[in-house]
Design a protein around this motif. Structure first.
Motif, short mmCIF file in Angstrom:
data_model
loop_
_atom_site.label_atom_id
_atom_site.label_comp_id
_atom_site.label_asym_id
_atom_site.label_seq_id
_atom_site.Cartn_x
_atom_site.Cartn_y
_atom_site.Cartn_z
N LEU A 116 0.83 -1.20 0.00
CA LEU A 116 0.00 0.00 0.00
C LEU A 116 0.87 1.25 0.00
O LEU A 116 1.97 1.27 0.53
CB LEU A 116 -0.91 0.04 1.23
CG LEU A 116 -2.00 -1.03 1.34
CD1 LEU A 116 -2.82 -0.80 2.60
CD2 LEU A 116 -2.90 -1.03 0.12
N ASP A 117 0.34 2.32 -0.59
CA ASP A 117 1.00 3.61 -0.53
C ASP A 117 0.74 4.22 0.84
O ASP A 117 -0.37 4.11 1.38
CB ASP A 117 0.46 4.55 -1.61
CG ASP A 117 0.90 4.12 -3.01
OD1 ASP A 117 2.00 3.55 -3.13
OD2 ASP A 117 0.14 4.36 -3.96
N VAL A 118 1.77 4.87 1.40
CA VAL A 118 1.68 5.41 2.75
C VAL A 118 2.44 6.72 2.83
O VAL A 118 3.40 6.95 2.09
CB VAL A 118 2.23 4.39 3.79
CG1 VAL A 118 3.71 4.17 3.61
CG2 VAL A 118 1.91 4.81 5.20
N GLU A 119 1.98 7.58 3.74
CA GLU A 119 2.68 8.82 4.07
C GLU A 119 2.77 8.89 5.58
O GLU A 119 1.79 8.59 6.28
CB GLU A 119 1.90 10.01 3.54
CG GLU A 119 2.50 11.34 3.90
CD GLU A 119 1.67 12.51 3.43
OE1 GLU A 119 2.06 13.65 3.72
OE2 GLU A 119 0.62 12.29 2.80
N VAL A 120 3.93 9.27 6.11
CA VAL A 120 4.11 9.42 7.55
C VAL A 120 3.75 10.87 7.91
O VAL A 120 4.26 11.81 7.29
CB VAL A 120 5.55 9.10 7.98
CG1 VAL A 120 5.68 9.16 9.50
CG2 VAL A 120 5.97 7.73 7.47
N ARG B 45 -0.73 7.67 7.01
CA ARG B 45 -1.88 7.85 6.12
C ARG B 45 -1.73 6.87 4.97
O ARG B 45 -0.82 6.99 4.16
CB ARG B 45 -1.95 9.28 5.62
CG ARG B 45 -3.10 9.51 4.64
CD ARG B 45 -3.35 10.97 4.38
NE ARG B 45 -3.92 11.53 5.60
CZ ARG B 45 -3.84 12.82 5.92
NH1 ARG B 45 -3.21 13.67 5.14
NH2 ARG B 45 -4.40 13.26 7.03
N PHE B 46 -2.63 5.91 4.91
CA PHE B 46 -2.61 4.88 3.87
C PHE B 46 -3.62 5.20 2.78
O PHE B 46 -4.73 5.66 3.07
CB PHE B 46 -2.97 3.51 4.46
CG PHE B 46 -1.87 2.91 5.27
CD1 PHE B 46 -0.90 2.13 4.66
CD2 PHE B 46 -1.79 3.13 6.63
CE1 PHE B 46 0.13 1.58 5.41
CE2 PHE B 46 -0.78 2.58 7.39
CZ PHE B 46 0.19 1.80 6.77
N THR C 7 -8.23 7.68 1.66
CA THR C 7 -7.12 7.68 2.60
C THR C 7 -7.64 7.38 4.00
O THR C 7 -8.74 7.79 4.36
CB THR C 7 -6.37 9.03 2.61
OG1 THR C 7 -7.28 10.06 2.95
CG2 THR C 7 -5.74 9.30 1.26
N VAL C 8 -6.82 6.65 4.76
CA VAL C 8 -7.16 6.28 6.12
C VAL C 8 -5.94 6.55 6.99
O VAL C 8 -4.84 6.09 6.68
CB VAL C 8 -7.54 4.78 6.20
CG1 VAL C 8 -7.84 4.38 7.63
CG2 VAL C 8 -8.71 4.46 5.29
N ASP C 9 -6.14 7.31 8.07
CA ASP C 9 -5.06 7.58 9.02
C ASP C 9 -5.07 6.53 10.12
O ASP C 9 -6.13 6.22 10.67
CB ASP C 9 -5.22 8.97 9.65
CG ASP C 9 -5.04 10.09 8.64
OD1 ASP C 9 -4.62 9.81 7.49
OD2 ASP C 9 -5.32 11.25 8.99
#
Length: 84
Positions: free
Chosen positions: A14-18, A57-58, A64-66
């Motif tokens: 999955l794509d993710v952001e910190v 944040r996925f 998007t889901v935090d």
């Protein structure tokens, strides 16, 4: 489909952001997961980011889901059983 579904899915790929400092700004694809860390590949490099103390944040099924990292500090294979 609820936000809890992402807690029970495979997060590798999955794509993710910190979202939390000092790791904020790291974004890419999850390439590995342990009980306490994610390894995120971004621009050809891999960064290991601890789950506890961070918010992620996925991108999941077109939205998007935090997720608070401390809520998913389980072995990936055990998360389905433990997260409720």
């Amino acid at each position: 489909m609820t936000d809890m579904d992402v807690y029970r899915t495979e997060l590798i790929g999955l794509d993710v952001e910190v979202l939390s400092k000092p790791f904020s700004g790291i974004a890419g694809r999850v390439v590995d997961e342990t009980k306490n860390t994610f390894t995120i590949e971004s621009a050809g490099t891999e960064r290991m980011v601890p789950k506890p103390g961070n918010v992620f944040r996925f991108a999941y099924e077109g939205r998007t889901v935090d997720i608070i990292g401390s809520k998913i500090t389980h072995q990936p294979e055990d998360r389905i059983k433990k997260v409720r």
